[in-house]
Design an enzyme around this catalytic site. Structure first.
Site, PDB file in Angstrom:
ATOM      1  N   ASP A 195       0.817  -1.203   0.000  1.00 40.34           N
ATOM      2  CA  ASP A 195       0.000   0.000   0.000  1.00 40.34           C
ATOM      3  C   ASP A 195       0.860   1.266   0.000  1.00 40.34           C
ATOM      4  OD1 ASP A 195      -2.744   1.227   0.546  1.00 40.34           O
ATOM      5  OD2 ASP A 195      -1.613   2.017   2.239  1.00 40.34           O
ATOM      6  N   GLU A 205      11.961 -15.439  -3.248  1.00 38.14           N
ATOM      7  CA  GLU A 205      11.806 -15.196  -4.684  1.00 38.14           C
ATOM      8  C   GLU A 205      10.420 -15.537  -5.207  1.00 38.14           C
ATOM      9  OE1 GLU A 205      13.789 -13.669  -6.843  1.00 38.14           O
ATOM     10  OE2 GLU A 205      15.051 -13.262  -5.098  1.00 38.14           O
TER      11      GLU A 205
HETATM   12  C1  GLC Z   1      -3.917   3.396  -0.556  1.00 42.00           C
HETATM   13  C2  GLC Z   1      -5.207   2.619  -0.461  1.00 42.00           C
HETATM   14  C3  GLC Z   1      -6.294   3.546  -0.005  1.00 42.00           C
HETATM   15  C4  GLC Z   1      -5.927   4.092   1.343  1.00 42.00           C
HETATM   16  C5  GLC Z   1      -4.553   4.737   1.327  1.00 42.00           C
HETATM   17  C6  GLC Z   1      -4.044   4.973   2.700  1.00 42.00           C
HETATM   18  O1  GLC Z   1      -3.970   4.374  -1.533  1.00 42.00           O
HETATM   19  O2  GLC Z   1      -5.488   2.002  -1.674  1.00 42.00           O
HETATM   20  O3  GLC Z   1      -7.535   2.902   0.046  1.00 42.00           O
HETATM   21  O4  GLC Z   1      -6.888   5.012   1.754  1.00 42.00           O
HETATM   22  O5  GLC Z   1      -3.598   3.938   0.686  1.00 42.00           O
HETATM   23  O6  GLC Z   1      -3.670   3.765   3.306  1.00 42.00           O
END
Ligand code: GLC
Ligand code: MG
Length: 466
Positions: A183, A237
Site C-alpha cells: 500500500d 523469490e
Molecule cells: C492506498 C489505499 C487507499 C488508502 C490509502 C491509505 O492508496 O489504496 O484505500 O486510503 O492507501 O492507506
C-alpha cells in the site's frame, strides 16, 4: 513461468464480499465460503484488502495491529481456514501490506513515538492526500501524515521500524501468504531535508487539493528502492510483490529493478476511453518496460470510480483488460458490470471528502435476494442488484460474467494471449485492433462497446465463439 505471470488477480474488498455472521459487514469466513466462485470464474490469485485490527478511520488502511484480524472480519483461525481452502482450490492469496503508516491507535504511537516523523513546528508546505496540511499538532509537536491525521507515517529511516515491519511480512508468509500488495509505496520516504514541494502549474481551484503541489519531496524518493530490496529478501523469490504506485510510466517502470514483480500500472484508470488514447498508452508502457519486466493492467480498484460507470462499456473493457500483455487485476463485481452507487449523504462513510469512494465499495451482487448479508449492509446495495448479479448471469452465455469467464479461460489455452508481443494494427476514432504474437488478433469497438478475438494464422477463425 511463475504463477502470477500466467494468472489473473482478483481484488476482494472484504467488507463488501460476503457477510457470514449477520452484522452487515463482510468478513473472512464470508470470503472463504465464496472461494468456489472465484475458482469457477478462473482467476489465480485473490488479493484481500486489509482485514487487520483497525479503528476503521480509513476502513482498515489504518492498522492498529498488523498481526491480528479485526473482530469485524473474524479471527486468525478464520484466516487460517481461508488460506487452507484457497490453497486447496488452487488459489493464491495476496495480502495488503500497509508499511507507510499505522493507525494513531497503534500501541507504537504511545509507546514508541520516536518511530514516527516529528517536527517542533510545521516545517514546510506538505499536504495530505486526503486534503489539508500533512502536519498535525500533538502536544507541543507535530507529526506527519500522508493520509488522515489518524494515520501517522512511520519513519522508515529507523532500523527498529524496518525490523518490526519486516517481521510483519514474515508473520504472514508463515501463515500462508503467497504475495503482498504494498500500500502507498511511493509515500514510504520523505525528503530528509524536508524541502517544500513545488506548485503545480495549471492547477485550478476545484481540482483535487492534493494536486496543487507536485509531491516531489514526499513521494518516489530514491530510498524507497532500498526498502523494496529488503521486502524481497524477506519474502523470498517465489512470492509476488505488487506495489501500489501512482506514478508516471517512466518512473513506474524504474521500480522493477529493486525486486518489485509488478509496479501496479494504474494508467488505464485515468486514460481517456478512446482507441487512440488507449493505443498510445499501451505503446508507451510496452516501450518503457525493461527487458524481462512483466506488465500488468488495472481497470478498477477500491479507490476509483467503477469502470462500468466511468467507461460505460464493460464488454469492451473486459476484452481490453484480459487481452493485453501482462497480468490483469480485476476488482470484485466488475465482472458483473457493477456500477458506482449514489450514496445518500446520511450513509456516506468514506473520510476522503474530495474523492468519496463509497460508490465503488458497495456489497457484492450475488443474487436478487441480496445474500451478501441478512442484516442492513454497511453500504447500501446498488439499485440494480436485483437484475445485475451472479445468479442472473452465471448460466447466461451472453452475459458479461460469461464473457469474463471465457476470456480468462482463453488466456490459459492461447499461449500468444499470455505472452505474445503486443502490436497495434489499427487505432482510429472507432476501433482499436492489435496483434498478440503471430496468432491472435483482438478488435475492440469503442462505438458498439464490444470486442472480438480471431486467430490470425488460421484464416481469421473466431476463437471466442460461445
Ligand atoms: C492506498 C489505499 C487507499 C488508502 C490509502 C491509505 O492508496 O489504496 O484505500 O486510503 O492507501 O492507506
Ligand atoms: Mg460480518
Amino acid at each position: 513461468m511463475t504463477w502470477w505471470r500466467h494468472g489473473a488477480i482478483y481484488q476482494v474488498y472484504p467488507r463488501s464480499f460476503q457477510d457470514s455472521d449477520g452484522d452487515g459487514t463482510g468478513d473472512l469466513e464470508g470470503v472463504r465460503r465464496r472461494l468456489p466462485y472465484l475458482q469457477w470464474l478462473g482467476v489465480d490469485g485473490v488479493w484481500l484488502s486489509p482485514f487487520y485490527r483497525s479503528p476503521m478511520a480509513d476502513f482498515g488502511y489504518d492498522v492498529s495491529d498488523h498481526c491480528d484480524v479485526d473482530p469485524a472480519f473474524g479471527t486468525l483461525e478464520d484466516f487460517d481456514a481461508l488460506a487452507a481452502d484457497a490453497h486447496r482450490l488452487g488459489l493464491k492469496l495476496i495480502l495488503d501490506y500497509v508499511p507507510n503508516h499505522t493507525s494513531i491507535e497503534h500501541p507504537w504511537f504511545r509507546e514508541h513515538p520516536e518511530r514516527y516523523l516529528w517536527a517542533d513546528a510545521v516545517p514546510n508546505n506538505w499536504v495530505s492526500v486526503f486534503g489539508g496540511p500533512a502536519w498535525e499538532r500533538h502536544g507541543d509537536r507535530f507529526y506527519y501524515h500522508a493520509y488522515l491525521p489518524e494515520q501517522p507515517d512511520l519513519d522508515w529511516r529507523r532500523d527498529d521500524v524496518r525490523t518490526a515491519m519486516l517481521d510483519v511480512l514474515r508473520f504472514w508468509c508463515e501463515r500462508g501468504a503467497d504475495g503482498f500488495r504494498i500500500d502507498a509505496l511511493r509515500q514510504l520516504f520523505k525528503d530528509d531535508r524536508r524541502r517544500d514541494n513545488p506548485l503545480r502549474p495549471g492547477w485550478h481551484a476545484g481540482d483535487d487539493p492534493y494536486d496543487r503541489l507536485i509531491p516531489e519531496f514526499t513521494t518516489d524518493r530514491p530510498e524507497v528502492q532500498d526498502a523494496i530490496r529488503a521486502f524481497r529478501e524477506t519474502v523470498g523469490e517465489e512470492r509476488l510483490l505488487l506495489g501500489e504506485l501512482y506514478l508516471p510510466i517512466e518512473r513506474l517502470v524504474a521500480y522493477y529493478a529493486s525486486g518489485l514483480d509488478m509496479p501496479a500500472n494504474l494508467h488505464l484508470l485515468s486514460t481517456p476511453w478512446t482507441p487512440r488514447d488507449v493505443a498510445a498508452l499501451v505503446e508507451r508502457y510496452e516501450a518503457a518496460l525493461p527487458e524481462d519486466a512483466w506488465p500488468n493492467w488495472v481497470l478498477g480498484n477500491h479507490d476509483r470510480p467503477r469502470l462500468a460507470s466511468r467507461v460505460g462499456q464493460p464488454r469492451a473493457a473486459a476484452y481490453l483488460l484480459l487481452t493485453l500483455r501482462g497480468t490483469p487485476t480485476l476488482y470484485y463485481g466488475d465482472e458483473l458490470g457493477m456500477r458506482d452507487v449514489d450514496i445518500a449523504p446520511d450513509r456516506r462513510v468514506d473520510p476522503w471528502a474530495f474523492g468519496n469512494r463509497d460508490p465503488c465499495r458497495t456489497p457484492m451482487q450475488w443474487d436478487a435476494a441480496g445474500s451478501f448479508t441478512t442484516a442492513q449492509p454497511w453500504l447500501p446495495f446498488a439499485p440494480d442488484h436485483a437484475t445485475v448479479n451472479v445468479e442472473a448471469q452465471r448460466e447466461d452465455p451472453g452475459s458479461l460474467l460469461s464473457l469474463y469467464r471465457r476470456l480468462l479461460a482463453l488466456r490459459r489455452s492461447e499461449p500468444d494471449l499470455l505472452s505474445g508481443a503486443y502490436r497495434t494494427l489499427e487505432a482510429d476514432d472507432r476501433v482499436l485492433r492489435f496483434a498478440r504474437g503471430d496468432s491472435i488478433e483482438v478488435t475492440i469497438d469503442f462505438e458498439s462497446g464490444d470486442g472480438s478475438i480471431v486467430r490470425s494464422a488460421h484464416g481469421r477463425e473466431g476463437v471466442n465463439k460461445r
